[in-house]
Design a protein around this motif. Structure first.
Motif, PDB file in Angstrom:
ATOM      1  N   ILE A 338       0.836  -1.207   0.000  1.00 14.64           N
ATOM      2  CA  ILE A 338       0.000   0.000   0.000  1.00 14.64           C
ATOM      3  C   ILE A 338       0.868   1.254   0.000  1.00 14.64           C
ATOM      4  N   GLY A 339       1.844   1.292   0.896  1.00 14.61           N
ATOM      5  CA  GLY A 339       2.664   2.495   1.032  1.00 14.61           C
ATOM      6  C   GLY A 339       3.484   2.791  -0.211  1.00 14.61           C
ATOM      7  N   ILE A 340       4.085   1.760  -0.812  1.00 16.00           N
ATOM      8  CA  ILE A 340       4.912   1.973  -2.001  1.00 16.00           C
ATOM      9  C   ILE A 340       4.051   2.438  -3.179  1.00 16.00           C
ATOM     10  N   THR A 341       2.906   1.782  -3.376  1.00 14.57           N
ATOM     11  CA  THR A 341       2.035   2.153  -4.501  1.00 14.57           C
ATOM     12  C   THR A 341       1.530   3.579  -4.367  1.00 14.57           C
ATOM     13  N   MET A 344       4.499   6.202  -4.646  1.00 18.01           N
ATOM     14  CA  MET A 344       4.957   6.377  -6.017  1.00 18.01           C
ATOM     15  C   MET A 344       3.956   7.170  -6.852  1.00 18.01           C
ATOM     16  N   LEU A 345       2.669   6.857  -6.702  1.00 18.11           N
ATOM     17  CA  LEU A 345       1.638   7.576  -7.456  1.00 18.11           C
ATOM     18  C   LEU A 345       1.585   9.040  -7.047  1.00 18.11           C
ATOM     19  N   MET A 346       1.705   9.307  -5.750  1.00 15.71           N
ATOM     20  CA  MET A 346       1.685  10.699  -5.283  1.00 15.71           C
ATOM     21  C   MET A 346       2.856  11.488  -5.863  1.00 15.71           C
ATOM     22  N   GLY A 401       4.438   5.992   6.879  1.00 18.89           N
ATOM     23  CA  GLY A 401       5.867   6.275   6.905  1.00 18.89           C
ATOM     24  C   GLY A 401       6.544   5.954   5.587  1.00 18.89           C
ATOM     25  N   ILE A 402       6.285   4.772   5.041  1.00 17.43           N
ATOM     26  CA  ILE A 402       6.894   4.389   3.777  1.00 17.43           C
ATOM     27  C   ILE A 402       6.343   5.219   2.635  1.00 17.43           C
ATOM     28  N   THR A 403       5.066   5.632   2.734  1.00 14.39           N
ATOM     29  CA  THR A 403       4.453   6.436   1.664  1.00 14.39           C
ATOM     30  C   THR A 403       5.174   7.766   1.495  1.00 14.39           C
ATOM     31  N   SER A 404       5.466   8.431   2.588  1.00 14.01           N
ATOM     32  CA  SER A 404       6.140   9.732   2.505  1.00 14.01           C
ATOM     33  C   SER A 404       7.518   9.611   1.869  1.00 14.01           C
ATOM     34  N   ARG A 431       4.087   1.020 -15.891  1.00 12.51           N
ATOM     35  CA  ARG A 431       5.405   0.482 -16.243  1.00 12.51           C
ATOM     36  C   ARG A 431       6.521   1.395 -15.740  1.00 12.51           C
ATOM     37  N   ILE A 432       6.343   2.689 -15.904  1.00  8.14           N
ATOM     38  CA  ILE A 432       7.370   3.634 -15.449  1.00  8.14           C
ATOM     39  C   ILE A 432       7.559   3.529 -13.940  1.00  8.14           C
ATOM     40  N   ILE A 433       6.453   3.427 -13.204  1.00  9.05           N
ATOM     41  CA  ILE A 433       6.528   3.403 -11.738  1.00  9.05           C
ATOM     42  C   ILE A 433       7.158   2.111 -11.236  1.00  9.05           C
TER      43      ILE A 433
END
Length: 528
Positions: A338-341, A344-346, A401-404, A431-433
């Motif tokens: 959840i945090g990585i996705t 990265m999108l943000m 935490g991981i999202t930031s 693909r880029i992300i």
């Protein structure tokens, strides 16, 4: 540990879980997915015919099999290992403190995975009438009649510790019982009061191995495993002094007496025959009785003593270790996914998407974490409580935490030349992300994992200590700490729990520090 090894392990675990449920075999660790699905109401579904569909167990098995197969395929079809990653791994191995801590931690994981082979009250194997059975690996419990037990216990679940003692003392018994290394359950196995042999020297009783006259209660048993008392004495300075009580084999109290400085000054008896015949009934030697929480008694098999509920402390600590590792295996992949996705999108999309989630993170970050989790946990009905539910509550806050960090990394890298080249070649956003941005942030992710695991263990311990964590049928270190602080006269409870908790957190911290140092680009990379 490479992709192929991890893939084989996941594939084997998933296959064992599904096969064991279909064939009625409880494999170590693999059984947990279906047991949890069966115990937590939210994780199963009642079919119209009345049967229960254990969707969580089957879904977990499918994910493990699919994930294992994917890693296996990629291990054969992928190219050679990344040389940068290999250099980082070599640097990690050179940091001995972290490397040896990882080896110890993996050993603990392997020990915890053995499950009922190490700790449990069910026998691993029983040989009776030249036929072997395996109770610890069979979901349905055996009855006493299955092993030749008659009387009132023939239809009750088998007490394998007692069965082993009975067969050991009977030369004519053609049976054998193989128990786990620690033959006690972590929970749901309340032991009878423990006892230690008393020795008499010059008319004074001493505990075995002690030179101090014994103070306290002493008993003679009809049956030590069942805890049936024959006589119970009070001793002061190693001599009978105070009340004496006696029971018949049916548990009826029929005798009482009073001693003063070793001399009997009165007695009452209301059973059949006379008191001399009752006192002469064959029973065990005089033993010092230790009510729960009992101190460590290796001769009784309780190397770290017992809790106030009568559970063996060593078995309870092992159960708590399993809970922590299971929680980490569920919590870390979901929270990081959840945090990585989101991060990265943000960072990559920016705009309103980034603004909305950034404000949401700010709101959640300003809430007192433990206090809010306690509120959520207290609102969950008892029948729904379990490890998945508690972890779901922790996940509400765990992804931020991981999202930031991933948002910052995506902002930093999205304007670089390799991202622009990917756009020109027609690569889409996913693909880029996930094929270009994500591999360049592996150092951040790997560095954070140990510290996230430490935070999870600390959070679970805190919630259980405060009484808002897992239900009592789960062995948790927080509840054991609470038990120890409620019984300060039993220091072995707090000391043993404190030692294993600190040792585990120190191991994880050493690993985290070594990973951070090995993957630090500023220390080991040079820019032109």
């Amino acid at each position: 540990m490479n992709k192929r090894t991890i893939g084989l392990f996941l594939l084997l675990l998933g296959c064992l879980a599904g096969f064991g449920e279909a064939r009625g075999i409880d494999f170590p660790t693999a059984r947990w997915f279906f047991e949890t699905s069966r115990d937590v109401t939210l994780l199963n579904y009642k079919l119209p015919g009345g049967e229960t569909f254990l969707w969580f167990g089957w879904l977990s098995s499918a994910i493990l099999v699919f994930g294992g197969l994917s890693l296996l395929v990629r291990s054969f079809t992928g190219g050679p290992p990344n040389p940068v990653t290999m250099r980082r791994i070599k640097r990690f191995k050179d940091i001995k403190r972290g490397y040896y801590s990882l080896i110890i931690l993996m050993g603990l994981v392997g020990l915890a995975a053995l499950d009922q082979v190490i700790v449990g009250k069910e026998a691993l194997a029983v040989k009776y009438e030249n036929k072997w059975s395996f109770p610890a690996f069979t979901p349905e419990p055996f009855k006493g009649s299955d092993f030749g037990i008659i009387g009132e216990r023939k239809d009750a679940p088998v007490n394998y510790r007692k069965l082993k003692l009975d067969w050991k003392g009977d030369d004519s018994a053609k049976g054998k019982v193989v128990m786990p290394l620690i033959p006690f359950g972590a929970t749901d196995d309340t032991l009878k009061p423990r006892s230690r042999q008393l020795v008499q020297r010059e008319g004074i009783y001493y505990e075995s191995g002690s030179n101090k006259p014994y103070y306290g209660l002493a008993v003679k048993y009809f049956d030590m495993e069942d805890g049936k008392f024959h006589l119970r004495y009070t001793l002061r300075k190693g001599r009978f002094s105070g009340a004496v009580d006696g029971w018949d084999e049916e548990g009826e109290r029929i005798y009482s007496a009073e001693y003063l400085k070793g001399e009997k000054i009165g007695e009452k008896f209301n059973g059949e025959g006379d008191s001399e015949d009752f006192l002469a009934i064959e029973s065990s030697e005089l033993r010092a009785v230790k009510y729960h929480p009992a101190p460590p008694m290796p001769e009784e098999g309780n190397f770290l003593g017992t809790t106030s509920q009568g559970y063996d402390v060593l078995a309870y600590l092992y159960g708590g270790l399993q809970i922590n590792f299971k929680a980490a295996l569920i919590f870390l992949p979901i929270v990081y996914a959840i945090g990585i996705t989101l991060g990265m999108l943000m960072g990559y999309l920016g705009g309103w998407f980034d603004l909305i989630f950034d404000r949401l993170i700010e709101v959640f970050s300003n809430m007192p974490f433990l206090f809010v989790v306690i509120i959520f946990s207290s609102q969950v009905p008892e029948q729904f409580k379990g490890l998945p539910v508690i972890l779901a509550i922790l996940m509400i806050f765990g992804w931020m935490g991981i999202t930031s960090l991933m948002r910052t990394a995506a902002y930093r890298d999205k304007e670089r030349d390799y991202i622009a080249a990917a756009r020109v070649l027609g690569a889409g956003t996913p693909r880029i992300i996930f094929r270009h941005l994500l591999p360049n942030t592996i150092a951040i992710i790997v560095t954070l994992v140990p510290f996230t695991m430490s935070s999870l263990i600390f959070s679970l311990t805190s919630l259980d200590y405060l009484g808002f964590g897992l239900p009592p049928e789960n062995a948790t270190w927080g509840r054991l700490l609470n038990d120890g602080l409620s019984n300060l006269s039993a220091p072995w409870l707090v000391s043993s729990t404190f030692f294993v908790l600190v040792a585990l957190l120190v191991l994880i911290t050493f690993i985290g520090e070594a990973v951070r140092e090995a993957f630090d680009p500023k220390k080991f990379s040079y820019y032109r």
